[in-house]
Design an enzyme around this catalytic site. Structure first.
Site, PDB file in Angstrom:
ATOM      1  N   ASP A  79     -24.895  -9.302  18.802  1.00 40.60           N
ATOM      2  CA  ASP A  79     -25.673 -10.288  19.566  1.00 40.60           C
ATOM      3  C   ASP A  79     -25.079 -10.496  20.953  1.00 40.60           C
ATOM      4  O   ASP A  79     -25.777 -10.929  21.866  1.00 40.60           O
ATOM      5  CB  ASP A  79     -25.697 -11.626  18.803  1.00 40.60           C
ATOM      6  CG  ASP A  79     -26.514 -11.507  17.532  1.00 40.60           C
ATOM      7  OD1 ASP A  79     -27.608 -10.930  17.590  1.00 40.60           O
ATOM      8  OD2 ASP A  79     -26.035 -11.972  16.469  1.00 40.60           O
ATOM      9  N   LYS A 125     -40.297 -12.734  16.031  1.00 41.74           N
ATOM     10  CA  LYS A 125     -40.228 -11.341  16.497  1.00 41.74           C
ATOM     11  C   LYS A 125     -41.529 -10.584  16.213  1.00 41.74           C
ATOM     12  O   LYS A 125     -41.594  -9.376  16.378  1.00 41.74           O
ATOM     13  CB  LYS A 125     -39.027 -10.628  15.858  1.00 41.74           C
ATOM     14  CG  LYS A 125     -37.684 -11.322  16.156  1.00 41.74           C
ATOM     15  CD  LYS A 125     -36.470 -10.463  15.875  1.00 41.74           C
ATOM     16  CE  LYS A 125     -35.187 -11.283  15.930  1.00 41.74           C
ATOM     17  NZ  LYS A 125     -33.963 -10.501  15.986  1.00 41.74           N
ATOM     18  N   PRO A 137     -29.504  -7.409  24.519  1.00 40.75           N
ATOM     19  CA  PRO A 137     -30.959  -7.542  24.331  1.00 40.75           C
ATOM     20  C   PRO A 137     -31.335  -7.415  22.857  1.00 40.75           C
ATOM     21  O   PRO A 137     -30.738  -6.607  22.135  1.00 40.75           O
ATOM     22  CB  PRO A 137     -31.535  -6.365  25.132  1.00 40.75           C
ATOM     23  CG  PRO A 137     -30.416  -5.745  25.868  1.00 40.75           C
ATOM     24  CD  PRO A 137     -29.121  -6.268  25.352  1.00 40.75           C
ATOM     25  N   ASP A 138     -32.304  -8.207  22.423  1.00 38.09           N
ATOM     26  CA  ASP A 138     -32.784  -8.111  21.038  1.00 38.09           C
ATOM     27  C   ASP A 138     -33.737  -6.924  20.962  1.00 38.09           C
ATOM     28  O   ASP A 138     -34.865  -6.972  21.483  1.00 38.09           O
ATOM     29  CB  ASP A 138     -33.478  -9.413  20.638  1.00 38.09           C
ATOM     30  CG  ASP A 138     -33.761  -9.446  19.149  1.00 38.09           C
ATOM     31  OD1 ASP A 138     -34.313  -8.463  18.624  1.00 38.09           O
ATOM     32  OD2 ASP A 138     -33.405 -10.448  18.501  1.00 38.09           O
ATOM     33  N   ASN A 173     -19.004  -5.624  13.525  1.00 41.65           N
ATOM     34  CA  ASN A 173     -19.263  -6.378  12.289  1.00 41.65           C
ATOM     35  C   ASN A 173     -19.095  -5.422  11.112  1.00 41.65           C
ATOM     36  O   ASN A 173     -18.984  -4.212  11.308  1.00 41.65           O
ATOM     37  CB  ASN A 173     -20.656  -7.024  12.341  1.00 41.65           C
ATOM     38  CG  ASN A 173     -21.756  -5.980  12.423  1.00 41.65           C
ATOM     39  OD1 ASN A 173     -21.940  -5.196  11.501  1.00 41.65           O
ATOM     40  ND2 ASN A 173     -22.465  -5.939  13.549  1.00 41.65           N
ATOM     41  N   LYS A 232      -6.901   1.299  28.620  1.00 40.86           N
ATOM     42  CA  LYS A 232      -6.428   0.303  27.639  1.00 40.86           C
ATOM     43  C   LYS A 232      -5.706  -0.837  28.357  1.00 40.86           C
ATOM     44  O   LYS A 232      -4.821  -0.590  29.188  1.00 40.86           O
ATOM     45  CB  LYS A 232      -5.491   0.980  26.643  1.00 40.86           C
ATOM     46  CG  LYS A 232      -5.017   0.025  25.569  1.00 40.86           C
ATOM     47  CD  LYS A 232      -3.991   0.641  24.642  1.00 40.86           C
ATOM     48  CE  LYS A 232      -3.392  -0.431  23.772  1.00 40.86           C
ATOM     49  NZ  LYS A 232      -2.217   0.008  23.050  1.00 40.86           N
TER      50      LYS A 232
END
Ligand code: CTP
Length: 402
Positions: free
Chosen positions: A284, A347, A310-311, A215, A294
């Site tokens: 996520d 959380k 895993p969070d 990201n 490759k």
């Protein structure tokens, strides 16, 4: 508004080759709207001229000659000392350091330091043998005990004398945020004794050695948090994904790549931490399979099986002791408040910073940010667009009030 707009900053230049880098700092400060005044010691004038510094400050530079001229209604060192909100001494030479350590004053700069009460940032620079002299180290330890003095560097690297080692002046990119922090806190080290663990940047989940899911997070918010924590006296540890910046001097940085590596590092440092701040944009999901070689174009799957990552924050929240504080970030588009309130509760966080990532001039990659800070007791504070460093300080102020 910049961190420096309208601020009164006094720069004392010592006689060392790094004085040329201080010109860069003066230029950056003046361009960002600060009022900058500078004093050159006699030796500093051998490296840069008063004309250079005058031009960059947009104000006449001061030298010992100015000290003895009857041009000023009040003694110049008193005027300048009272005027300054913060002072930077750079490059701090062995001689200047010795004078600070012993409260000696024999020129305009050292008299001004003694005639002022503002925080002073010291950026030493000297040859490695000079830096390591017992006498110099004794003086350095001595000034560290004085709450007025704050230090940045020296760093390691190739020195102008062609030796490699400790003695390089900190880079302008390290010094400027430290000055900004001192202006924010007026030099208070209100986080002294705290251990603050921060995560930053993105994580990369590789499909094969050259392709990954990631990201656009650049880690600048986590970097600012680490700078602010360190500059307020905390011990800061920064676990960060792949980034394009150097960690602040004095901060322990732990580079990682994947979410799993970030998780393991955070679990390792978690027990010793007082505050844990998850500013990282953790993946996520990740590819179920990772090829060790490759994959040729023809072998790339048309559909990519993914599995959840895993969070980490949720996991840390289950391990959290009552004396620890757990802080999350919620990067949101559209409505930022409701999803952040949900994450705060789900959380079991002490604080969450909800920040929009779809507004121009804030969020991923930007130097600026804005947020709503929420705590578990229902407190809400809106932080208007500001630099990420200002945001970091606002978040620390908010946590302090818990
Ligand atoms: N986080 C984490 N581990 C993950 C994903 C997120 O620790 N695998 C942390 C982030 O560092 C952040 C907080 O959880 O502090 C919220 O992250 P965010 O991406 O906003 O939300 P998610 O919980 O991932 O939920 P969603 O993607 O549905 O918004």
């Amino acid at each position: 508004m910049s961190d420096f707009a309208g601020k009164r900053i006094l720069i004392g230049l010592g006689g060392g080759i790094a004085a040329y880098k201080v010109c860069e700092i003066i230029s950056a400060l003046a361009k960002s709207g600060a009022q900058v005044r500078a004093i050159l010691t006699e030796a500093a004038q051998e490296f840069v001229t008063p004309l250079t510094v005058t031009t960059l400050c947009r104000h006449p530079a001061y030298t010992d000659q100015s000290f003895w001229q009857p041009l000023y209604p009040r003694p110049l060192h008193i005027e300048l000392g009272e005027w300054a909100e913060v002072m930077l001494l750079a490059p701090l030479t062995a001689d200047l350091l010795a004078k600070l350590a012993h409260g000696s004053a024999d020129d305009l700069l050292t008299n001004t330091i003694l005639a002022s009460t503002c925080p002073v940032l010291l950026a030493p620079a000297m040859n490695i043998a000079m830096w390591q002299q017992q006498s110099v180290q004794r003086n350095w330890q001595q000034v560290q005990t004085d709450p007025r003095y704050h230090s940045v560097g020296p760093g390691s690297g190739l020195l102008a004398c062609d030796t490699v080692g400790l003695g390089r002046m900190a880079e302008p990119g390290q010094i400027l945020p430290h000055l900004a922090s001192l202006l924010h806190t007026a030099g208070k080290k209100d986080l002294a004794g705290k251990q603050i663990l921060i995560s930053a940047g993105s994580t990369q989940e590789y499909l094969d050695p050259v392709r990954y899911i990631g990201n656009p997070a650049t880690g600048k918010m986590g970097l600012a948090l680490a700078q602010a924590a360190h500059q307020r006296g905390a011990t800061a540890q920064l676990v960060h994904g792949p980034v394009h910046w150097e960690a602040p001097l004095g901060v322990q940085a732990v580079p990682v790549v994947s979410a799993e590596q970030m998780r393991r590092s955070l679990l390792e440092y978690f027990p010793a931490a007082d505050w844990i701040i998850m500013a990282a944009a953790v993946a996520d999901v990740r590819p179920v399979h990772r090829a060790s070689q490759k994959l040729p174009k023809q072998s790339l799957p048309t559909e990519l099986p993914l599995e959840p990552v895993p969070d980490i924050l949720a996991e840390l929240s289950c391990l959290k002791r009552p004396d620890q504080r757990l802080i999350g970030f919620a990067a949101q588009t559209g409505d930022i408040l409701v999803p952040a309130q949900r994450k705060l509760v789900e959380k079991k966080l002490d604080v969450i910073a909800a920040n929009p990532v779809d507004q121009p001039g804030s969020g991923f990659g930007s130097d600026r940010n804005q947020a709503i800070l929420l705590d578990h007791q229902g407190r809400q504070v809106h932080i208007k667009p500001c630099s990420k460093l200002q945001m970091a300080h606002a978040l620390f102020d908010f946590i302090q009030e818990l």
